[in-house]
Design a protein around this motif. Structure first.
Motif, PDB file in Angstrom:
ATOM      1  N   GLN A  19       0.823  -1.212   0.000  1.00 60.60           N
ATOM      2  CA  GLN A  19       0.000   0.000   0.000  1.00 60.60           C
ATOM      3  C   GLN A  19       0.859   1.265   0.000  1.00 60.60           C
ATOM      4  OE1 GLN A  19      -3.972   0.039   0.284  1.00 60.60           O
ATOM      5  NE2 GLN A  19      -3.077  -1.530  -1.041  1.00 60.60           N
ATOM      6  N   THR A  52     -15.382  -2.096  -7.319  1.00 58.42           N
ATOM      7  CA  THR A  52     -15.101  -0.665  -7.364  1.00 58.42           C
ATOM      8  C   THR A  52     -16.115   0.003  -8.270  1.00 58.42           C
ATOM      9  OG1 THR A  52     -12.725  -0.998  -7.017  1.00 58.42           O
ATOM     10  CG2 THR A  52     -13.403   1.092  -8.005  1.00 58.42           C
ATOM     11  N   SER A  76     -17.480  11.855  -0.723  1.00 60.57           N
ATOM     12  CA  SER A  76     -17.167  10.430  -0.600  1.00 60.57           C
ATOM     13  C   SER A  76     -16.343  10.147   0.647  1.00 60.57           C
ATOM     14  CB  SER A  76     -16.412   9.947  -1.843  1.00 60.57           C
ATOM     15  OG  SER A  76     -17.194  10.103  -3.007  1.00 60.57           O
ATOM     16  N   ARG A  77     -15.413  11.044   0.955  1.00 58.35           N
ATOM     17  CA  ARG A  77     -14.597  10.859   2.150  1.00 58.35           C
ATOM     18  C   ARG A  77     -15.437  11.006   3.414  1.00 58.35           C
ATOM     19  NH1 ARG A  77     -12.073   8.143   3.073  1.00 58.35           N
ATOM     20  NH2 ARG A  77     -10.470   9.081   4.410  1.00 58.35           N
ATOM     21  N   SER A  82     -12.931   5.238   0.163  1.00 57.29           N
ATOM     22  CA  SER A  82     -11.656   5.579  -0.461  1.00 57.29           C
ATOM     23  C   SER A  82     -11.935   5.901  -1.922  1.00 57.29           C
ATOM     24  CB  SER A  82     -10.665   4.426  -0.339  1.00 57.29           C
ATOM     25  OG  SER A  82     -11.186   3.243  -0.924  1.00 57.29           O
ATOM     26  N   HIS A 109      -6.971  17.691  -0.942  1.00 59.58           N
ATOM     27  CA  HIS A 109      -7.017  16.264  -0.652  1.00 59.58           C
ATOM     28  C   HIS A 109      -5.639  15.614  -0.714  1.00 59.58           C
ATOM     29  CE1 HIS A 109     -11.340  16.707  -1.066  1.00 59.58           C
ATOM     30  NE2 HIS A 109     -11.198  17.132  -2.308  1.00 59.58           N
ATOM     31  N   ASP A 112      -4.461  13.255   2.119  1.00 58.86           N
ATOM     32  CA  ASP A 112      -5.372  12.196   2.542  1.00 58.86           C
ATOM     33  C   ASP A 112      -4.909  10.874   1.922  1.00 58.86           C
ATOM     34  OD1 ASP A 112      -7.471  10.444   3.034  1.00 58.86           O
ATOM     35  OD2 ASP A 112      -9.014  11.963   2.705  1.00 58.86           O
ATOM     36  N   ASP A 114      -6.357   8.135   1.693  1.00 60.54           N
ATOM     37  CA  ASP A 114      -7.442   7.407   1.036  1.00 60.54           C
ATOM     38  C   ASP A 114      -7.963   8.122  -0.199  1.00 60.54           C
ATOM     39  OD1 ASP A 114      -7.653   5.098   2.691  1.00 60.54           O
ATOM     40  OD2 ASP A 114      -8.480   6.378   4.264  1.00 60.54           O
ATOM     41  N   VAL A 115      -7.191   9.094  -0.686  1.00 58.80           N
ATOM     42  CA  VAL A 115      -7.513   9.795  -1.931  1.00 58.80           C
ATOM     43  C   VAL A 115      -6.297   9.737  -2.841  1.00 58.80           C
ATOM     44  CG1 VAL A 115      -8.107  12.012  -3.011  1.00 58.80           C
ATOM     45  CG2 VAL A 115      -9.153  11.368  -0.827  1.00 58.80           C
ATOM     46  N   TYR A 116      -6.531   9.380  -4.086  1.00 58.44           N
ATOM     47  CA  TYR A 116      -5.444   9.342  -5.064  1.00 58.44           C
ATOM     48  C   TYR A 116      -5.915  10.082  -6.311  1.00 58.44           C
ATOM     49  CZ  TYR A 116      -1.857   7.597  -8.253  1.00 58.44           C
ATOM     50  OH  TYR A 116      -0.836   7.504  -9.157  1.00 58.44           O
ATOM     51  N   PHE A 145      -9.370   0.824  -4.000  1.00 51.31           N
ATOM     52  CA  PHE A 145     -10.233   2.005  -3.995  1.00 51.31           C
ATOM     53  C   PHE A 145     -11.679   1.588  -4.240  1.00 51.31           C
ATOM     54  CE2 PHE A 145      -6.178   4.155  -4.769  1.00 51.31           C
ATOM     55  CZ  PHE A 145      -6.279   5.168  -3.829  1.00 51.31           C
ATOM     56  N   GLU A 146     -12.579   2.173  -3.462  1.00 56.36           N
ATOM     57  CA  GLU A 146     -13.993   1.827  -3.555  1.00 56.36           C
ATOM     58  C   GLU A 146     -14.718   2.642  -4.620  1.00 56.36           C
ATOM     59  OE1 GLU A 146     -15.359   0.925   0.874  1.00 56.36           O
ATOM     60  OE2 GLU A 146     -13.908   2.582   0.777  1.00 56.36           O
TER      61      GLU A 146
END
Length: 236
Positions: A19, A52, A76-77, A82, A109, A112, A114-116, A145-146
């Motif tokens: 990760q 996803t 979303s966050r 994610s 972001h 964060d 959990d953000v890409y 990622f969801e």
């Protein structure tokens, strides 16, 4: 596979499975470059552990797709998801690289985990997407990622490819853009699951909504019609 190539794949896989953002970035770079090692990478990754959802944003330049994407990331966050953003940008005529406008807009972001956010150059590929968009989404899904938000390059026409990738396609418009007729010609009106009339606080919003409704009546009479959503960007 040559030893050097095998070690490259192993390094990317090790970072990816740990990760590490660097491993994710390197994996997407492989597919962008159409590297022969991509096949070995996908074989090693296998199918994603969980599903996803992909939301596509398309529409003419200046309609606020990036602002909308930024707001969708924030929401979303808040919901604990994610989320990754693939923003397909035009390529610089001088360097050939992508113009990273969307990364600049979404800096809030940046820290964060959990953000890409990834900008990808269209590299002359028609359809509003990068040739590697589908593979990049597969990598993001494997990473865990969801939600993936896929933003097209914004040429306004010939952007139908996004509908074949996204689970839900949002066609983004704005008052006073005068792009309704062009969208009809391009067939973009037909791929919408949701119409977003951005900048709904500007003059001409009601006229734009009426134009969309009129165009819907011109098409086949379906039992369900895409809703029209009127967001307004507010400072945060």
């Amino acid at each position: 596979m040559p030893t050097g190539a095998r070690s490259r794949v192993d390094r990317v896989l090790a970072e990816f499975r740990a990760q590490h953002g660097r491993g994710l970035a390197r994996a997407i770079t492989l597919v962008e470059r159409r590297d022969p090692l991509t096949r070995d990478l996908f074989e090693a990754l296998g199918p994603p552990a969980k599903s996803t959802r992909v939301i596509g944003l398309t529409g003419s330049p200046g309609t606020g797709k990036s602002t909308l994407a930024d707001a969708m990331v924030a929401q979303s966050r808040k919901e604990g998801l994610s989320v990754a953003v693939l923003a397909v940008d035009p390529n610089s005529p001088f360097t050939g690289g992508a113009v990273f406008g969307d990364r600049i807009r979404m800096q809030r972001h940046a820290l964060d985990p959990d953000v890409y956010i990834r900008s990808m150059g269209a590299r002359g590929h028609l359809g509003g997407l990068s040739v590697a968009s589908r593979e990049a989404i597969r990598i993001l899904a494997a990473y865990g990622f969801e939600l993936v938000i896929l933003e097209t390059v914004g040429v306004g026409q010939s952007e139908l490819e996004v509908a074949g990738i996204a689970d839900t396609t949002l066609v983004v418009m704005a008052p006073g853009m005068g792009d309704g007729v062009q969208m009809i010609k391009a067939g973009i009106m037909e791929i919408a699951d949701v119409f977003v009339v951005n900048k709904a606080d500007l003059p001409g919003y009601e006229r734009t909504v009426q134009e969309i409704r009129s165009m819907q009546h011109m098409g086949p009479q379906l039992g369900w019609r895409p809703p029209i959503i009127p967001p307004i960007a507010s400072p945060v």
